[in-house]
Every structure is written in structure tokens, then in C-alpha cells.
Design a protein around this motif. Sequence first.
Motif, PDB file in Angstrom:
ATOM      1  N   PHE A 162       0.631  -1.250  -0.057  1.00  5.99           N
ATOM      2  CA  PHE A 162      -0.057  -0.108  -0.005  1.00  5.99           C
ATOM      3  C   PHE A 162       0.979   1.258  -0.097  1.00  5.99           C
ATOM      4  O   PHE A 162       0.641   1.944   0.937  1.00  5.99           O
ATOM      5  CB  PHE A 162      -0.823  -0.082   0.963  1.00  5.99           C
ATOM      6  N   VAL A 168      -2.047  -0.945  -7.373  1.00  5.02           N
ATOM      7  CA  VAL A 168      -1.659  -2.284  -7.562  1.00  5.02           C
ATOM      8  C   VAL A 168      -2.436  -3.149  -6.364  1.00  5.02           C
ATOM      9  O   VAL A 168      -3.041  -4.119  -6.753  1.00  5.02           O
ATOM     10  CB  VAL A 168      -0.396  -2.554  -7.775  1.00  5.02           C
ATOM     11  N   GLN A 204       5.024  -8.546  -7.381  1.00  3.05           N
ATOM     12  CA  GLN A 204       5.108  -7.219  -7.035  1.00  3.05           C
ATOM     13  C   GLN A 204       6.373  -6.791  -6.297  1.00  3.05           C
ATOM     14  O   GLN A 204       6.623  -5.782  -6.000  1.00  3.05           O
ATOM     15  CB  GLN A 204       3.714  -6.967  -6.693  1.00  3.05           C
TER      16      GLN A 204
HETATM   17 FE1  SF4 Z   1       4.428  -0.325  -3.629  1.00  5.09          FE
HETATM   18 FE2  SF4 Z   1       4.882  -1.700  -5.674  1.00  5.09          FE
HETATM   19 FE3  SF4 Z   1       2.981  -2.631  -3.993  1.00  5.09          FE
HETATM   20 FE4  SF4 Z   1       2.723  -0.660  -5.733  1.00  5.09          FE
HETATM   21  S1  SF4 Z   1       2.960  -2.867  -6.191  1.00  5.09           S
HETATM   22  S2  SF4 Z   1       2.172  -0.749  -3.456  1.00  5.09           S
HETATM   23  S3  SF4 Z   1       4.877   0.212  -5.813  1.00  5.09           S
HETATM   24  S4  SF4 Z   1       5.226  -2.194  -3.639  1.00  5.09           S
END
Ligand code: SF4
Length: 440
Positions: A162, A168, A204
Amino acid sequence: MKTKHYFIQTFGCQMNIHDSEKIAGMLKKIGYEETQDKAEASIIVFNTCCIRESAELKIMAKIGDIKALKKANKDLIVVVCGCMTQQKGMPENLKKKFPFINIIIGTHNLEELENYVLKYEQTHKSFNEIWETEKEVKEQTPTFRTSKFNAWVNIMYGCNNFCTYCIVPYVRGRERSRKVEDIKKEVEELVKTNKYKTITLLGQNVNSYGKDFNDGKTNFVYLLKELCSIPGDFRIKFMTSHPKDFSLELIDFISSNNKMSKSIHLPVQSGSNNILKIMNRRYTVEHYKNLIDEIKNKIPNASITTDIIVGFPGETDEDFLQTCELLKYCNYNGVFGFVYSKRKGTPAEKFENQIPINIKRERITKLFEIQHKIVKELTDRLVGQTIEVLLEEKIKDCYIAKTDGGKTIKIKSENNLILGNYYNIKIKKALTNDLIGEII
Ligand code: SF4
Ligand code: SAH
Ligand code: F3S
């Protein structure tokens, strides 16, 4: 019977590129063949992204473009899936704008796509089907790989971090890791084909791999050790890392194992502690610099790249200057720079002090100027060095390879070299766009 064809248009990150390989796999399974020509397609799939507003606008335009095709061919099936559709209210919006869309699904039910298409083929009734939350990891989805020497392998899905600017976690759900055995089996099969020389592990935040098992044993380095024990000539890459979880144990492992690629993507986002704090990144610039020092000490030939956001709400000239300073400190081989884009439903959308677009543009231009100079110096420094590269193609009598930082190397050779193999190359010259190398 006439062959049915599919056309997939993919937007967004590597995760989405790999998801499209699964979409292709599922469509092939139910009798469709690939086409590169939209006009020939019986089904068109838009696999979407919503990381920035610019992505969404581009996708809307592309969907709008097929209106005429659909008018000419009433049987054409139009599917929209991916991150964009998983946002609240988006399926309804899309349907209002483009009533010709037949199937809208989200990220959590992508693996059901083949069943949805079969259902539509029978009923010819359009529908939306979005699942609110993630389900357990599904294995065995057929995959039709489109990459040449690199194979994408998911190790985990979702994100728990977050960061306040990021959409995402809202569209990809919470972190779920795949089992070590399942990943290992997939990599073993890929390596056995002798076709894939790089395995890129996707998540991610790959550094939190295995935390959800809570077994006190499984973590990212454990997984890497298992994968590197597979016999064969291949390299392992991974993306994306989060600096708060990037461990010293991981740096040691990369440095000590020759199957581990030495390119490391470590997104920093900003060089200012104030901004990192309100981005909810949960590390400081000092912590990040220590990681970079450690990487450079232990892995002298490492290639380091990063992501930067400029114009985050509240970013002052001083904050931005600190980002520029960090760029110089880290001497990155590559920087992916983005202008901050407001995303609906994220905390930063409501932050005060949003930065005007002209300042954002000035900052991104400055950022790229600085980075351009750094890359030029790094490239010049490569002259005279020997590096290991994978030969990717041959154009006339010239072999083409890439540095870890993404620069093209042209290698002239009379020898019969094998595409997809690793060779040691001596860099002879640095031109504006390319490098000239020689086999040694
Ligand atoms: Fe953060 Fe990456 Fe998760 Fe997006 S996808 S909340 S940028 S860690
Ligand atoms: N999970 C990865 C990648 C996330 S998306 C990570 O944490 O690094 C890829 C990049 O897009 C991010 O690193 C960030 O630099 C950028 N990004 C994400 N949200 C953004 C936004 N709202 N505006 C501009 N750039 C954004
Ligand atoms: Fe990737 Fe875009 Fe989704 S960057 S995770 S496809 S929002």
C-alpha cells in the motif's frame, strides 16, 4: 470448419505480458489460433493496466478503435480484462462507453477466461464477471509462451505494501506465494527445453516471497537456492524488489552463485526522506544507500536500475534535488522515471499540495538529463572490458546482444555462433546508440 483466431493487445508490466501468455494458452486450448491481424480475429482481448492515467487513456482509445470492426463482424467477441477492469465502477463505465464489449472480467478470475468464452459462444449474451477478492493460487493454467530466450515465471501474486500512490494492491489483491515445488517443477521443465536461457521470476515484491506460509523456513533466498540447484546453463532474474525487504543474505547469494543474473532492479521512488515517508515506502534514503553500497561491494559487476516518481504531492524543489543527488550517488545503469499520476481510491489522491503539470514536466526532463549523462559515462567506461552476454539475433554478418543496462552490442564474427548461448565479449568501442564488441 473455418479456423478461429485470437488477437491479444497487452498493456502494462511484465506480469501482464505473462498473463497474456496464459490467455493465449487458454484460447488455444479451446480451438483458437493466433493472428497478428485484428481484422482476421474472431476474438480480441484487451489485457489492461491502470498504473497511470496515461495508460487508461491509451487503452480507451484502442478499444474505441475496434468499433468499426465489430460493426462489420457481429460475431467478433470483444473481451476486456486486467487491472483496469478490477477498479470499482470501471466495468459499468466501459460498458457505457463501449456497449459492443462482450465479456469484462477482473484480475482474480483470469484463469476462468476459457470457460467464459465457451459460455459466450453458446449463449451470445454479453456479461461482466468481476470477483471482489482473490482466491487461492491456481496451478496448471495452459501457457503459450511468446518470448524468445526469456521465460516469465510467477512466484507470487498481489501486494501488501500500500504505497500511497499505487493502485496495484487494490486491483491485484493480497500477497499469495506459489509453492516452492510448483515453481521448481515449472522452471525444470523450461530449462529442459534448452530454449530458455533466462528465467525471470515475477512478483510485485519478490522479497516477501513465502512470508504467507509462516513456516519459518521458506523465503526468497530459500527459493533461489532451490532453483539454482537445477542443472543447466541458464540465469535467474527477478522483479520487482522492495528496498525495505531486500536482504543482505540475498546480496551474498547473488554474488556467490553464477546462475544468478547480476542485474538488480531496486525501485527507490524518491531521494527525499520526507517524500518516502508520505509515500509509505517504509525505508530511508540512508538505508537505501547502504544497500547500494553493499551491492557494489559484493557484486562489482552489478547493473542496478530503479524507478522514480517525480511530482508526488508536496514534493518541493529541495526534495527533487535530493532525488537528483541520489541518482548521481547510485550511478544507475537505467532509470524508469514517471510523472506522478492521481489514482482513484489511493490515499495520495486526497493529499493536498498536488504539483502542477508544468513543474512535473520540468522535473522529469531534468531527471532524464542527469541520467542520460550517467549512462553515457558508464557506457564509455565499458570500453576495454570483457562481459558475458547472450546472443539474441543475427542481422547479416552481425550478432546482436544487450548489456544488463539494455544497451545494444553489435558483434561482427565470421564464426558460426549460436543464438541463445552466452559468450564473453570484449567491448571495443562506444558509439552514441550502440556498442561494438568482439568475441574473445
Ligand atoms: Fe508499492 Fe509496488 Fe506494491 Fe505498488 S506494487 S504498492 S509500488 S510495493
Ligand atoms: N511492485 C513494483 C512495481 C509497481 S508499478 C514496485 O513496487 O516497484 C511500477 C512503477 O510504476 C512503480 O515502481 C512506480 O515508480 C510507478 N508508479 C506506480 N504508481 C504510480 C502513480 N500513481 N503515478 C506514477 N507512477 C506510478
Ligand atoms: Fe502491472 Fe499495470 Fe497492473 S503495471 S500490475 S498491469 S496496473
